[in-house]
Design a protein around this motif. Structure first.
Motif, PDB file in Angstrom:
ATOM      1  N   THR A  42    -145.270 -30.990 -36.473  1.00  0.00           N
ATOM      2  CA  THR A  42    -145.290 -29.918 -37.459  1.00  0.00           C
ATOM      3  C   THR A  42    -145.914 -28.670 -36.851  1.00  0.00           C
ATOM      4  N   VAL A  43    -145.168 -27.597 -36.934  1.00  0.00           N
ATOM      5  CA  VAL A  43    -145.650 -26.320 -36.398  1.00  0.00           C
ATOM      6  C   VAL A  43    -146.250 -25.520 -37.532  1.00  0.00           C
ATOM      7  N   PRO A  44    -147.495 -25.091 -37.397  1.00  0.00           N
ATOM      8  CA  PRO A  44    -148.102 -24.304 -38.484  1.00  0.00           C
ATOM      9  C   PRO A  44    -147.345 -23.001 -38.693  1.00  0.00           C
ATOM     10  N   THR A  45    -147.019 -22.719 -39.951  1.00  0.00           N
ATOM     11  CA  THR A  45    -146.281 -21.497 -40.269  1.00  0.00           C
ATOM     12  C   THR A  45    -147.249 -20.341 -40.449  1.00  0.00           C
ATOM     13  N   THR A  46    -146.977 -19.256 -39.759  1.00  0.00           N
ATOM     14  CA  THR A  46    -147.804 -18.065 -39.885  1.00  0.00           C
ATOM     15  C   THR A  46    -147.026 -17.010 -40.656  1.00  0.00           C
ATOM     16  N   PRO A  47    -147.691 -16.285 -41.562  1.00  0.00           N
ATOM     17  CA  PRO A  47    -146.973 -15.271 -42.345  1.00  0.00           C
ATOM     18  C   PRO A  47    -146.429 -14.173 -41.449  1.00  0.00           C
ATOM     19  N   ILE A  48    -145.220 -13.695 -41.769  1.00  0.00           N
ATOM     20  CA  ILE A  48    -144.600 -12.616 -41.006  1.00  0.00           C
ATOM     21  C   ILE A  48    -144.916 -11.296 -41.699  1.00  0.00           C
ATOM     22  N   TRP A  49    -145.690 -10.461 -41.011  1.00  0.00           N
ATOM     23  CA  TRP A  49    -146.080  -9.178 -41.577  1.00  0.00           C
ATOM     24  C   TRP A  49    -145.050  -8.125 -41.198  1.00  0.00           C
ATOM     25  N   PRO A  50    -144.658  -7.270 -42.143  1.00  0.00           N
ATOM     26  CA  PRO A  50    -143.693  -6.214 -41.803  1.00  0.00           C
ATOM     27  C   PRO A  50    -144.302  -5.219 -40.822  1.00  0.00           C
ATOM     28  N   MET A  51    -143.470  -4.730 -39.921  1.00  0.00           N
ATOM     29  CA  MET A  51    -143.925  -3.736 -38.962  1.00  0.00           C
ATOM     30  C   MET A  51    -144.169  -2.407 -39.674  1.00  0.00           C
TER      31      MET A  51
END
Length: 204
Positions: A42-51
């Motif tokens: 399981t790969v920890p999911t990191t939030p994707i922040w908008p540029m």
């Protein structure tokens, strides 16, 4: 006596067969388990922040972030451009929880014809909680460039024309953005025919 001996042999044969079958079942089970594909880690999911966005095209007008300056809670008379108003006194904010922020945004004509006057402008500052701060008017005019070119006619392919406004913003506000507007189809901005967007700010 002979019958008992035969029945005993049959019992032993059945027991041996049962043991063989049990061992075979265990072996088959172990082989199948080893042949199974191991679960993927399981790969920890990191939030994707908008540029962040520092440029935006609205129609034929390209808006470019130029500067955002935190002037604290006092606009000092000594900082008036070109010292053109020597009678002006310092202007302070009565609310200690607020600050002056001076914003400069450039507007460039990326089309092929001149824009009309007042076809573009910059408006409210918006923070991360959706709070709006409107630009200040006459009382801060000494600290603004003269002339201030907000809404000026833009010629094609010239360098961006700067527009500067000063705002009173809460010190608690974060994630500040500036609203930019342009009239649709190269027309003067009205309540119905304009496009708008937000540019991120880097406060210094």
């Amino acid at each position: 006596m002979k019958f008992n001996k035969q029945s005993g042999q049959v019992s032993r044969l059945l027991l041996v067969l049962a043991i063989i079958i049990l061992v075979a079942v265990v072996i088959v089970y172990l082989v199948m388990r080893m042949a199974e594909k191991p679960p993927e880690p399981t790969v920890p999911t990191t939030p994707i922040w908008p540029m962040p966005v520092y440029e935006q095209n609205l129609g034929n007008i390209r808006f470019v972030f130029e500067s955002a300056i935190n002037r604290g809670n006092i606009l000092r008379a000594s900082e008036i451009p070109n010292n053109r108003n020597k009678t002006q006194k310092d202007l302070s904010i009565s609310n200690p929880g607020a600050k002056f922020i001076q914003i400069t945004i450039g507007a460039q004509n990326i089309g092929t014809e001149n824009t009309v006057q007042n076809a573009w402008t910059i408006e409210d500052i918006v923070d991360s909680k959706g709070r709006h701060y409107v630009p200040l008017a006459n009382n801060v005019s000494p600290w603004l460039p003269n002339p201030n070119l907000c809404g000026a006619l833009l010629k094609p392919a010239f360098d961006p024309t700067p527009c500067t406004k000063i705002y009173e913003v809460s010190k608690e506000s974060t994630g500040l953005k500036i609203t930019v507007e342009a009239g649709q189809n190269n027309k003067v901005i009205s309540s119905k025919n304009y496009d708008s967007s937000l540019l991120d700010l880097i406060i210094k």
